[in-house]
Design a protein around this motif. Structure first.
Motif, PDB file in Angstrom:
ATOM      1  N   CYS A 231      18.526 -23.835   0.867  1.00 54.81           N
ATOM      2  CA  CYS A 231      18.073 -22.520   1.298  1.00 54.81           C
ATOM      3  C   CYS A 231      16.789 -22.185   0.537  1.00 54.81           C
ATOM      4  O   CYS A 231      16.530 -22.709  -0.553  1.00 54.81           O
ATOM      5  CB  CYS A 231      19.116 -21.436   1.095  1.00 54.81           C
ATOM      6  SG  CYS A 231      19.543 -21.073  -0.604  1.00 54.81           S
ATOM      7  N   ALA A 232      15.995 -21.331   1.158  1.00 50.93           N
ATOM      8  CA  ALA A 232      14.706 -20.968   0.591  1.00 50.93           C
ATOM      9  C   ALA A 232      14.430 -19.500   0.862  1.00 50.93           C
ATOM     10  O   ALA A 232      14.892 -18.950   1.866  1.00 50.93           O
ATOM     11  CB  ALA A 232      13.602 -21.826   1.186  1.00 50.93           C
ATOM     12  N   ALA A 233      13.674 -18.893  -0.025  1.00 54.67           N
ATOM     13  CA  ALA A 233      13.298 -17.488   0.100  1.00 54.67           C
ATOM     14  C   ALA A 233      11.791 -17.355   0.022  1.00 54.67           C
ATOM     15  O   ALA A 233      11.134 -18.047  -0.766  1.00 54.67           O
ATOM     16  CB  ALA A 233      13.949 -16.655  -1.007  1.00 54.67           C
ATOM     17  N   GLY A 234      11.243 -16.472   0.838  1.00 48.46           N
ATOM     18  CA  GLY A 234       9.814 -16.261   0.814  1.00 48.46           C
ATOM     19  C   GLY A 234       9.439 -14.928   1.412  1.00 48.46           C
ATOM     20  O   GLY A 234      10.290 -14.212   1.954  1.00 48.46           O
ATOM     21  N   GLU A 235       8.161 -14.619   1.335  1.00 45.80           N
ATOM     22  CA  GLU A 235       7.688 -13.344   1.843  1.00 45.80           C
ATOM     23  C   GLU A 235       7.371 -13.387   3.320  1.00 45.80           C
ATOM     24  O   GLU A 235       7.313 -12.357   3.978  1.00 45.80           O
ATOM     25  CB  GLU A 235       6.470 -12.889   1.036  1.00 45.80           C
ATOM     26  CG  GLU A 235       6.793 -12.613  -0.428  1.00 45.80           C
ATOM     27  CD  GLU A 235       5.613 -12.047  -1.188  1.00 45.80           C
ATOM     28  OE1 GLU A 235       4.550 -11.840  -0.577  1.00 45.80           O
ATOM     29  OE2 GLU A 235       5.765 -11.817  -2.400  1.00 45.80           O
ATOM     30  N   ALA A 236       7.170 -14.587   3.841  1.00 48.00           N
ATOM     31  CA  ALA A 236       6.809 -14.719   5.247  1.00 48.00           C
ATOM     32  C   ALA A 236       7.875 -15.517   5.977  1.00 48.00           C
ATOM     33  O   ALA A 236       8.457 -16.446   5.422  1.00 48.00           O
ATOM     34  CB  ALA A 236       5.454 -15.398   5.380  1.00 48.00           C
ATOM     35  N   ILE A 237       8.113 -15.163   7.213  1.00 47.67           N
ATOM     36  CA  ILE A 237       9.046 -15.907   8.047  1.00 47.67           C
ATOM     37  C   ILE A 237       8.279 -17.042   8.697  1.00 47.67           C
ATOM     38  O   ILE A 237       7.300 -16.847   9.401  1.00 47.67           O
ATOM     39  CB  ILE A 237       9.718 -14.969   9.081  1.00 47.67           C
ATOM     40  CG1 ILE A 237      10.950 -15.619   9.650  1.00 47.67           C
ATOM     41  CG2 ILE A 237       8.746 -14.496  10.125  1.00 47.67           C
ATOM     42  CD1 ILE A 237      12.158 -15.510   8.774  1.00 47.67           C
TER      43      ILE A 237
ATOM     44  N   PHE B  36      16.417  -9.121  -3.030  1.00 47.02           N
ATOM     45  CA  PHE B  36      16.837 -10.127  -2.042  1.00 47.02           C
ATOM     46  C   PHE B  36      16.586  -9.621  -0.626  1.00 47.02           C
ATOM     47  O   PHE B  36      16.143 -10.370   0.238  1.00 47.02           O
ATOM     48  CB  PHE B  36      18.324 -10.434  -2.224  1.00 47.02           C
ATOM     49  CG  PHE B  36      18.890 -11.299  -1.137  1.00 47.02           C
ATOM     50  CD1 PHE B  36      19.633 -10.759  -0.100  1.00 47.02           C
ATOM     51  CD2 PHE B  36      18.673 -12.675  -1.155  1.00 47.02           C
ATOM     52  CE1 PHE B  36      20.151 -11.559   0.907  1.00 47.02           C
ATOM     53  CE2 PHE B  36      19.188 -13.490  -0.156  1.00 47.02           C
ATOM     54  CZ  PHE B  36      19.930 -12.924   0.883  1.00 47.02           C
ATOM     55  N   SER B  37      16.867  -8.372  -0.385  1.00 47.12           N
ATOM     56  CA  SER B  37      16.756  -7.833   0.965  1.00 47.12           C
ATOM     57  C   SER B  37      15.325  -7.758   1.471  1.00 47.12           C
ATOM     58  O   SER B  37      15.104  -7.464   2.649  1.00 47.12           O
ATOM     59  CB  SER B  37      17.396  -6.441   1.027  1.00 47.12           C
ATOM     60  OG  SER B  37      16.719  -5.555   0.150  1.00 47.12           O
ATOM     61  N   SER B  38      14.361  -8.011   0.630  1.00 45.47           N
ATOM     62  CA  SER B  38      12.964  -7.999   1.068  1.00 45.47           C
ATOM     63  C   SER B  38      12.449  -9.384   1.420  1.00 45.47           C
ATOM     64  O   SER B  38      11.317  -9.521   1.905  1.00 45.47           O
ATOM     65  CB  SER B  38      12.065  -7.399  -0.027  1.00 45.47           C
ATOM     66  OG  SER B  38      12.024  -8.241  -1.163  1.00 45.47           O
ATOM     67  N   TYR B  39      13.268 -10.411   1.207  1.00 45.72           N
ATOM     68  CA  TYR B  39      12.827 -11.786   1.443  1.00 45.72           C
ATOM     69  C   TYR B  39      13.294 -12.327   2.782  1.00 45.72           C
ATOM     70  O   TYR B  39      14.441 -12.109   3.187  1.00 45.72           O
ATOM     71  CB  TYR B  39      13.353 -12.714   0.345  1.00 45.72           C
ATOM     72  CG  TYR B  39      12.649 -12.558  -0.979  1.00 45.72           C
ATOM     73  CD1 TYR B  39      13.220 -11.812  -2.001  1.00 45.72           C
ATOM     74  CD2 TYR B  39      11.413 -13.155  -1.198  1.00 45.72           C
ATOM     75  CE1 TYR B  39      12.578 -11.661  -3.215  1.00 45.72           C
ATOM     76  CE2 TYR B  39      10.770 -13.012  -2.419  1.00 45.72           C
ATOM     77  CZ  TYR B  39      11.351 -12.268  -3.424  1.00 45.72           C
ATOM     78  OH  TYR B  39      10.704 -12.125  -4.619  1.00 45.72           O
ATOM     79  N   ALA B  40      12.393 -13.047   3.439  1.00 44.06           N
ATOM     80  CA  ALA B  40      12.811 -13.909   4.534  1.00 44.06           C
ATOM     81  C   ALA B  40      13.564 -15.087   3.927  1.00 44.06           C
ATOM     82  O   ALA B  40      13.199 -15.575   2.860  1.00 44.06           O
ATOM     83  CB  ALA B  40      11.590 -14.402   5.297  1.00 44.06           C
ATOM     84  N   MET B  41      14.580 -15.529   4.631  1.00 42.36           N
ATOM     85  CA  MET B  41      15.388 -16.651   4.142  1.00 42.36           C
ATOM     86  C   MET B  41      15.399 -17.754   5.191  1.00 42.36           C
ATOM     87  O   MET B  41      15.340 -17.491   6.402  1.00 42.36           O
ATOM     88  CB  MET B  41      16.813 -16.195   3.865  1.00 42.36           C
ATOM     89  CG  MET B  41      16.948 -15.118   2.807  1.00 42.36           C
ATOM     90  SD  MET B  41      16.405 -15.660   1.171  1.00 42.36           S
ATOM     91  CE  MET B  41      17.580 -16.981   0.850  1.00 42.36           C
ATOM     92  N   ALA B  42      15.499 -18.973   4.709  1.00 46.11           N
ATOM     93  CA  ALA B  42      15.501 -20.101   5.629  1.00 46.11           C
ATOM     94  C   ALA B  42      16.429 -21.186   5.113  1.00 46.11           C
ATOM     95  O   ALA B  42      16.733 -21.253   3.921  1.00 46.11           O
ATOM     96  CB  ALA B  42      14.085 -20.658   5.796  1.00 46.11           C
TER      97      ALA B  42
END
Length: 122
Positions: free
Chosen positions: A96-102, A29-35
């Motif tokens: 909410c969403a998670a991804g590798e890029a902000i 989780f700590s490696s993901y950008a969140m939005a």
């Protein structure tokens, strides 16, 4: 693989506050950008704000600036959206969403929750 579950939505009067949570399960989780995004009936999904993996940088949509606060707790694998001074136009399903890029582009996020309904009405 990351699973996301939003909570904290509900009915609130104009001017009120709500705090949404998004709990993540899975690895890294700590490696993901969140939005956070939101979608009102008949409207397109709208960017609310995002936060970098370490929480060091947060970006808000103009509609959220000064009223909403995004934070995350990597130890708890949770991201939050504190919403203050709510307006009827904030009524929407919040995701909410998670991804590798902000990014503010929803199509670039890899994982999504099912959403939580926020209704602002007197």
């Amino acid at each position: 693989q990351v699973q996301l579950v939003e909570s904290g939505g509900g009915l609130v009067q104009p001017g009120g506050s709500l705090r949404l949570s998004c709990a993540a399960s899975g690895r890294h989780f700590s490696s993901y950008a969140m939005a956070w995004f939101r979608q009102a009936p008949t409207k397109r999904r709208e960017f609310v704000g995002d936060i970098t993996p370490d929480g060091g940088s947060i970006t808000y949509a103009d509609s959220a600036k000064g009223r909403f606060i995004i934070s995350r707790d990597n130890g708890e694998s949770t991201v939050y959206l504190q919403m203050n001074s709510l307006k009827p136009e904030d009524t929407a399903v919040y995701y909410c969403a998670a991804g590798e890029a902000i990014t503010d582009a929803p199509q670039l996020y890899d994982y999504w929750g099912r959403g939580t309904q926020v209704t602002v009405s007197s």
